[in-house]
Design an enzyme around this catalytic site. Structure first.
Site, mmCIF file in Angstrom:
data_model
loop_
_atom_site.group_PDB
_atom_site.id
_atom_site.type_symbol
_atom_site.label_atom_id
_atom_site.label_comp_id
_atom_site.label_asym_id
_atom_site.label_seq_id
_atom_site.Cartn_x
_atom_site.Cartn_y
_atom_site.Cartn_z
ATOM 1 N N HIS A 31 0.836 -1.207 0.000
ATOM 2 C CA HIS A 31 0.000 0.000 0.000
ATOM 3 C C HIS A 31 0.868 1.254 0.000
ATOM 4 C CE1 HIS A 31 -2.356 -3.290 1.660
ATOM 5 N NE2 HIS A 31 -3.443 -2.658 1.284
ATOM 6 N N HIS A 71 -2.166 -1.023 7.079
ATOM 7 C CA HIS A 71 -1.823 -1.313 5.682
ATOM 8 C C HIS A 71 -0.716 -0.379 5.193
ATOM 9 C CE1 HIS A 71 -5.046 1.713 5.617
ATOM 10 N NE2 HIS A 71 -4.512 2.164 4.502
ATOM 11 N N PRO A 121 -6.020 -4.956 11.270
ATOM 12 C CA PRO A 121 -7.470 -4.925 11.475
ATOM 13 C C PRO A 121 -7.863 -3.484 11.858
ATOM 14 C CG PRO A 121 -6.471 -6.781 12.639
ATOM 15 C CD PRO A 121 -5.349 -5.863 12.221
ATOM 16 N N ASP A 158 -9.224 6.734 7.480
ATOM 17 C CA ASP A 158 -10.684 6.809 7.344
ATOM 18 C C ASP A 158 -11.323 5.493 7.763
ATOM 19 O OD1 ASP A 158 -10.707 9.427 5.972
ATOM 20 O OD2 ASP A 158 -9.728 8.325 4.351
ATOM 21 N N ILE A 190 -10.277 8.990 0.992
ATOM 22 C CA ILE A 190 -10.253 7.870 0.035
ATOM 23 C C ILE A 190 -10.122 6.580 0.827
ATOM 24 C CG2 ILE A 190 -8.776 6.684 -1.666
ATOM 25 C CD1 ILE A 190 -10.244 8.904 -3.012
ATOM 26 N N HIS A 262 -4.203 3.409 -3.351
ATOM 27 C CA HIS A 262 -4.332 2.796 -2.025
ATOM 28 C C HIS A 262 -3.518 1.522 -1.835
ATOM 29 C CE1 HIS A 262 -6.201 0.914 1.515
ATOM 30 N NE2 HIS A 262 -6.180 -0.182 0.773
ATOM 31 N N SER A 382 -21.722 -9.325 37.912
ATOM 32 C CA SER A 382 -22.009 -10.660 37.372
ATOM 33 C C SER A 382 -20.716 -11.431 37.132
ATOM 34 C CB SER A 382 -22.763 -10.549 36.042
ATOM 35 O OG SER A 382 -23.980 -9.865 36.231
ATOM 36 N N GLU A 409 -17.231 -4.296 24.822
ATOM 37 C CA GLU A 409 -16.417 -5.510 24.944
ATOM 38 C C GLU A 409 -15.174 -5.455 24.058
ATOM 39 O OE1 GLU A 409 -19.673 -5.494 24.216
ATOM 40 O OE2 GLU A 409 -20.573 -6.192 26.092
ATOM 41 N N PHE A 435 -20.580 -12.950 24.742
ATOM 42 C CA PHE A 435 -20.172 -11.689 24.114
ATOM 43 C C PHE A 435 -18.677 -11.650 23.790
ATOM 44 C CE2 PHE A 435 -24.003 -10.222 26.661
ATOM 45 C CZ PHE A 435 -24.867 -10.434 25.591
ATOM 46 N N HIS A 471 -28.189 -15.195 25.383
ATOM 47 C CA HIS A 471 -27.105 -15.063 26.353
ATOM 48 C C HIS A 471 -26.360 -16.376 26.600
ATOM 49 C CE1 HIS A 471 -28.778 -11.185 26.890
ATOM 50 N NE2 HIS A 471 -28.094 -10.901 27.993
HETATM 51 C C1 TPP Z 1 -11.334 -4.529 10.014
HETATM 52 C C2 TPP Z 1 -10.815 -4.403 8.631
HETATM 53 N N1 TPP Z 1 -11.687 -4.425 7.621
HETATM 54 C C3 TPP Z 1 -11.241 -4.335 6.336
HETATM 55 C C4 TPP Z 1 -9.913 -4.226 6.074
HETATM 56 C C5 TPP Z 1 -9.403 -4.176 4.633
HETATM 57 N N2 TPP Z 1 -8.931 -2.821 4.342
HETATM 58 C C6 TPP Z 1 -7.632 -2.521 4.403
HETATM 59 S S1 TPP Z 1 -7.338 -0.906 4.071
HETATM 60 C C7 TPP Z 1 -8.975 -0.613 3.816
HETATM 61 C C8 TPP Z 1 -9.443 0.758 3.456
HETATM 62 C C9 TPP Z 1 -8.996 1.712 4.457
HETATM 63 O O1 TPP Z 1 -9.248 3.002 4.065
HETATM 64 P P1 TPP Z 1 -8.384 4.144 4.690
HETATM 65 O O2 TPP Z 1 -8.240 3.934 6.122
HETATM 66 O O3 TPP Z 1 -9.007 5.415 4.251
HETATM 67 O O4 TPP Z 1 -6.970 3.942 4.051
HETATM 68 P P2 TPP Z 1 -6.358 4.688 2.782
HETATM 69 O O5 TPP Z 1 -7.045 4.140 1.568
HETATM 70 O O6 TPP Z 1 -6.608 6.122 2.967
HETATM 71 O O7 TPP Z 1 -4.932 4.300 2.822
HETATM 72 C C10 TPP Z 1 -9.715 -1.769 3.995
HETATM 73 C C11 TPP Z 1 -11.174 -1.832 3.842
HETATM 74 C C12 TPP Z 1 -9.035 -4.222 7.177
HETATM 75 N N3 TPP Z 1 -7.736 -4.144 7.034
HETATM 76 N N4 TPP Z 1 -9.523 -4.281 8.442
HETATM 77 MG MG MG Z 2 -8.328 7.090 3.484
#
Ligand code: TPP
Ligand code: MG
Length: 662
Positions: A31, A71, A121, A158, A190, A262, A382, A409, A435, A471
């Site tokens: 990326h 990423h 994630p 984002d 983006i 991206h 609990s 959680e 949960f 539950h």
């Molecule tokens: C929980 C989760 N869902 C989906 C993804 C797959 N994913 C990686 S980057 C991305 C888009 C992220 O957008 P943004 O944070 O705006 O990154 P940018 O394109 O600006 O680098 C997605 C959906 C992930 N890494 N984690």
């Molecule tokens: Mg972005």
């Protein structure tokens, strides 16, 4: 750091951009957009603000930097190389995303210096950073600002801010007024599918403000604005969010500002065009000496601060306590009191829910060590996670050891990871087992990172009764057991509960789940000199003469197995009873021990949950007594009878097996 005159030239920033696009190109995946867009922000942060000394990446009082938008890992790796972390070379960048490299696709904790937590994630890095910032305040309350006084910086994209966990994290941080948490939002509008306007029209600034944050919006390519915003964030007593408006893929003329920047290599011609645009004529992975020297100087910028800190530590009255805290050797602290606890339980034979036994064990543990930080996602009474004298953590007082995480959680579990990562603390936190699904994303990262984090998951079966199937966990034990590097403990009584706590506290590189009952359970008849749960499974009762059948059970069903064995004895059948509080530990035992425990007679397993996984232990000829559907709303005894999880049903299944094999 107080000196705000940030010395850097455009090429210092372009070095990051070039390394990012070149490494992604070489790996043929990755990326480039995010590192290129946020290079200015990162440069100002690392060269002017971040308190660190590259020569000692583990300096306890360093500022933490979390790349929540994982990423964009090449941003972190480029910085790690440029500032000169030990043992991190240009070769590591060339090996980006290759097997065994320090430079994995997404930053992985422990793989390279400077990676404070595993991210990828989305949203979780931010939620983990909340735990780190909380850990900083908790440690400062104990050891004083002269030993603990650092910021936690986060770059969140984002995507991070669209994820639900960001809400939990932001709310918690605002509530606790974690003023040394500073989030730099990669506001490039983006994401993968295109402009974020496809999927969100949220006013992020208003959202953060509503949660009690200090918010600024800046041009993320203007160094003066970046520096001024970070400086004001440092001064503000609230957590801060700086919206850094920037262009994704900055410098790549055809792709910048677009989703095409991206997540894939820019391609040879676009990279060539970017080199021209950025006026960066150097070959791939080549950083001019002068530029590298400037970065290396930044890497050493914190050395005097670290030296001064080391001096303060040397003369501090709290030195021994601080070093003991960081070493985290708490197994020795709790072993003796927990042994006495087990002896008392064996003598008194209480009939208690394991959640209650857990509370009793915790009272002993929390008195024996102060490393533990408790909490619950609004189920304190609990989960029984609060013991006397812990003190409640609040924005005005961080000297306590108990956190009301609220109904969050996932946010709780991620914050627990952050607490563990911040050093010294052993966090435990409660919710209902059902949960755990909400927290699972963070449990997974605890396991992947190998953190000592303990999840206290009560109400662990249909035995919770009237609250009904929403539950009542069914598939949760199986799904948690499916996760690598996670101990799933399901103790059967007060003795095993104390044993499992002891094991969880001793597991420095493995998180644990404690699956605990709501309903009362009798104390087992067994010796307590040894921690038998450490074997994962053990023979609780062996019949005289050869076994006709072996009954395997966990937790609340162990007492059902014992009753079933009695019924079988009345019918002249010899049944052994095996308690299996932790499959994962049993798997690590030698074949001979496992063979002795499991025996060669047919086996019946009893667990008020899904069968998945049990076939491994019962074999092809085995029988399973448990759940095949969701539960129902009724008193616990009625449910056990209704779903056929009874001594009679287990004895009947065993008899049929014995007859079939005779
Ligand atoms: C929980 C989760 N869902 C989906 C993804 C797959 N994913 C990686 S980057 C991305 C888009 C992220 O957008 P943004 O944070 O705006 O990154 P940018 O394109 O600006 O680098 C997605 C959906 C992930 N890494 N984690
Ligand atoms: Mg972005």
């Amino acid at each position: 750091m107080s000196n705000r005159s940030i010395e850097c030239v455009p090429d210092d920033v372009n070095a990051i951009r070039a390394l990012a696009m070149d490494a992604v190109e070489r790996a043929k995946s990755g990326h480039p957009g995010m590192p290129m867009g946020m290079a200015d922000v990162a440069t100002v942060l690392f060269r002017g603000f971040l308190k660190f000394d590259a020569s000692d990446p583990h300096w306890p009082d360093r500022d933490r930097f979390v790349l929540s938008a994982g990423h964009g890992s090449m941003l972190l790796y480029a910085l790690a190389y440029l500032v000169g972390y030990p043992g991190f070379t240009i070769e590591d960048l060339k090996q980006f995303r290759q097997l065994g490299a320090k430079t994995a696709g997404h930053p992985e904790y422990g793989h390279a210096p400077g990676i404070e937590t595993t991210t990828g994630p989305l949203g979780q890095g931010l939620a983990t950073a909340v735990g780190m910032a909380l850990g900083e305040r908790l440690a400062a309350a104990r050891f004083g600002d002269d030993l603990v006084d650092h910021f936690t910086y986060v770059i969140a994209g984002d995507g991070c801010l669209m994820e639900g966990v960001s809400h939990e994290a932001i709310d918690l941080a605002g509530h606790l007024r974690l003023g040394k948490l500073i989030v730099l939002w990669d506001d490039n509008r983006i994401s993968i599918d295109g402009p974020t306007s496809l999927a969100t029209s949220l006013d992020q600034a208003a959202r953060f403000e509503a949660a009690g944050w200090h918010v600024r919006a800046i041009d993320g390519h203007d160094h003066g604005e970046i520096a001024a915003a970070i400086a004001s964030a440092q001064r503000d007593p609230r957590p801060s969010m700086i919206a850094c408006r920037n262009v994704i893929g900055f410098g790549a003329p055809a792709k910048q500002g677009k989703e095409s920047a991206h997540g894939s290599p820019l391609g040879a011609s676009e990279i060539e065009a970017a080199r021209a645009t950025l006026d960066w004529p150097h070959a791939p992975f080549e950083i001019p000496e002068l530029i590298l020297a400037g970065w290396r100087k930044s890497g050493a910028r914190g050395a005097p601060l670290r030296a001064a800190w080391t001096e303060r530590l040397k003369t501090s009255a709290k030195r021994a306590a601080f070093e003991r805290f960081l070493a985290g050797e708490i197994a020795g602290e709790v072993a003796e009191p927990l042994q006495r606890f087990r002896e008392a339980a064996a003598a008194q034979k209480p009939k208690l829910a394991t959640r209650k036994s857990s509370e009793n064990a915790l009272a002993v543990i929390n008195a024996a060590t102060n490393a533990t930080i408790g909490g619950s996602a609004d189920l304190t009474h609990s989960n029984f996670t609060l013991t006397k004298g812990l003190g409640i953590v609040s924005r005005d007082d961080f000297s306590g050891r108990y956190i009301h995480y609220g109904v969050r959680e996932f946010g709780m579990a991620a914050a627990m990871n952050g607490l563990a990562l911040s050093g010294g603390f052993v966090p435990y936190g409660g919710t209902f087992l059902v949960f755990s699904d909400y927290a699972r994303g963070a449990i997974r990262l605890s396991a992947l990172m190998g953190l000592r984090v303990i999840f206290v998951l009560t109400h662990d079966s249909i035995g919770l009764g009237e609250d009904g199937p929403t539950h009542q966990p069914i598939e949760h034990l199986a799904s948690l057991r499916a996760m690598p590097n996670l101990y799933v403990f399901r103790p059967a009584d007060a003795i095993e509960t104390a044993e499992c706590w002891e094991l969880a506290l001793a597991a420095k590189r493995t998180p644990s789940v404690l699956s605990l009952s709501r309903q009362n359970l009798p104390t087992l008849e067994r010796p307590v000199a040894e921690n038998l749960s450490a074997r994962g499974a053990y023979v609780l009762s062996e019949p005289e003469g050869a076994r006709d059948v072996t009954l395997l059970a966990t937790g609340s069903e162990v007492s059902i197995a014992i009753e079933a064995a009695k019924l079988l004895a009345e019918k002249g059948k010899r049944a052994a009873v095996v308690s299996m509080p932790c499959w994962e530990l049993f798997e690590t035992q030698g074949a001979a021990y496992r063979g002795r425990v499991l025996g060669s007679a047919p086996r019946v397993a009893i667990e008020a949950a899904a069968r998945l996984g049990w076939d491994r232990w019962i074999g092809e000829r085995g029988a399973f007594i448990g759940m095949t559907s969701f539960g129902a709303s009724a008193p616990a005894e009625a449910l056990y009878a209704h779903f056929g999880i009874t001594p009679q049903a287990a004895a009947q299944a065993a008899l049929e097996l014995v007859v079939a094999t005779e």
